[in-house]
Design a protein around this motif. Sequence first.
Motif, mmCIF file in Angstrom:
data_model
loop_
_atom_site.group_PDB
_atom_site.id
_atom_site.type_symbol
_atom_site.label_atom_id
_atom_site.label_comp_id
_atom_site.label_asym_id
_atom_site.label_seq_id
_atom_site.Cartn_x
_atom_site.Cartn_y
_atom_site.Cartn_z
ATOM 1 N N ILE A 13 2.441 55.166 19.276
ATOM 2 C CA ILE A 13 2.888 56.514 19.594
ATOM 3 C C ILE A 13 2.457 56.863 21.013
ATOM 4 O O ILE A 13 1.431 56.373 21.500
ATOM 5 N N LYS A 61 2.317 58.195 8.933
ATOM 6 C CA LYS A 61 2.919 59.061 9.945
ATOM 7 C C LYS A 61 1.828 59.544 10.889
ATOM 8 O O LYS A 61 0.761 59.980 10.445
ATOM 9 N N LEU A 62 2.077 59.459 12.205
ATOM 10 C CA LEU A 62 1.156 59.961 13.223
ATOM 11 C C LEU A 62 1.772 61.183 13.882
ATOM 12 O O LEU A 62 2.965 61.190 14.189
ATOM 13 N N GLN A 63 0.974 62.198 14.114
ATOM 14 C CA GLN A 63 1.511 63.448 14.671
ATOM 15 C C GLN A 63 0.512 64.082 15.634
ATOM 16 O O GLN A 63 -0.699 64.070 15.412
ATOM 17 N N ASN A 64 1.071 64.636 16.740
ATOM 18 C CA ASN A 64 0.305 65.409 17.730
ATOM 19 C C ASN A 64 -0.881 64.647 18.318
ATOM 20 O O ASN A 64 -1.959 65.212 18.505
ATOM 21 N N ALA A 110 6.074 62.765 17.033
ATOM 22 C CA ALA A 110 5.541 62.194 15.805
ATOM 23 C C ALA A 110 6.282 60.895 15.538
ATOM 24 O O ALA A 110 7.433 60.723 15.964
ATOM 25 N N THR A 111 5.617 59.977 14.885
ATOM 26 C CA THR A 111 6.264 58.712 14.551
ATOM 27 C C THR A 111 5.805 58.283 13.172
ATOM 28 O O THR A 111 4.716 58.663 12.716
ATOM 29 N N GLY A 162 -5.549 64.300 16.835
ATOM 30 C CA GLY A 162 -4.250 64.247 16.174
ATOM 31 C C GLY A 162 -4.445 64.085 14.679
ATOM 32 O O GLY A 162 -5.574 64.108 14.173
ATOM 33 N N GLN A 163 -3.342 63.915 13.960
ATOM 34 C CA GLN A 163 -3.415 63.820 12.503
ATOM 35 C C GLN A 163 -2.686 62.573 12.009
ATOM 36 O O GLN A 163 -1.600 62.231 12.477
ATOM 37 N N ASN A 180 4.337 67.293 21.460
ATOM 38 C CA ASN A 180 3.859 65.970 21.105
ATOM 39 C C ASN A 180 4.766 65.378 20.043
ATOM 40 O O ASN A 180 5.092 66.013 19.045
ATOM 41 N N SER A 227 -4.278 63.104 4.355
ATOM 42 C CA SER A 227 -4.280 62.929 5.804
ATOM 43 C C SER A 227 -5.710 62.960 6.331
ATOM 44 O O SER A 227 -6.631 63.379 5.629
#
Length: 213
Positions: free
Chosen positions: A151, A49-52, A42-43, A70-71, A40, A112
């Motif tokens: 994302i 920041k967005l991840q997974n 990340a951006t 996601g996180q 996945n 987060s």
Amino acid sequence: MSSSLRRGALAATALVLSIATLSACAAGNDSQTLEVKPDNAATAVGDIKLQNMTVITQPDMGAGPAVITGQVFNNGKDAQELQSIKVVGQGTTIKLSPAQGSGPLMVPAHGSVLLGGKGNASAVLPDRQGLNDGGQVQLAFGFKTTGEVRISAFVYPAKSYFKEWGPSEAPSAPATTPSGKPSTPAGKPSGAPSMKPSGTPQGKQTPSAPAHQ
């Protein structure tokens, strides 16, 4: 230095250079280690920041709600409010809820927020319309300060690893009784009542056992 020793030194130098050249080729642009990529992406935009990010649907292509997991990270000095999440190209409204209580979903400063799973904040789609398992969708996160952050997210059914992160199961249809045939009340036998007592049939007597002489 003798000629034999000189030739041996030159041969050893050539061997070292050959090994170094081969090692450099193995670690070049075609190296297998460079082909390893995260599942996945990340951006990041500004402090966010967005991840997974993943969309998890009902198992077995079932109808019902889907969730986003996601996180979301906030590297800024001020908390940020996540106001909306949209599936790009769809008008579906996604319901956002904080981990505790009600109100806006806030991402703390230098902290987060985890979306999905028991005890975490949630982002719920009312149905899986237009979502195909194994495919990808674009998600647009709307923040009050940073603005829109997009994302790509994979779509998976709530199986295996994703089972504990998936949406609540769709409610099953209530059982119905065929029209005109009500079910028998509990504790009352169905059918006509018996007119004969249990045991010996009427009009007949059971002979007694013969007396011993």
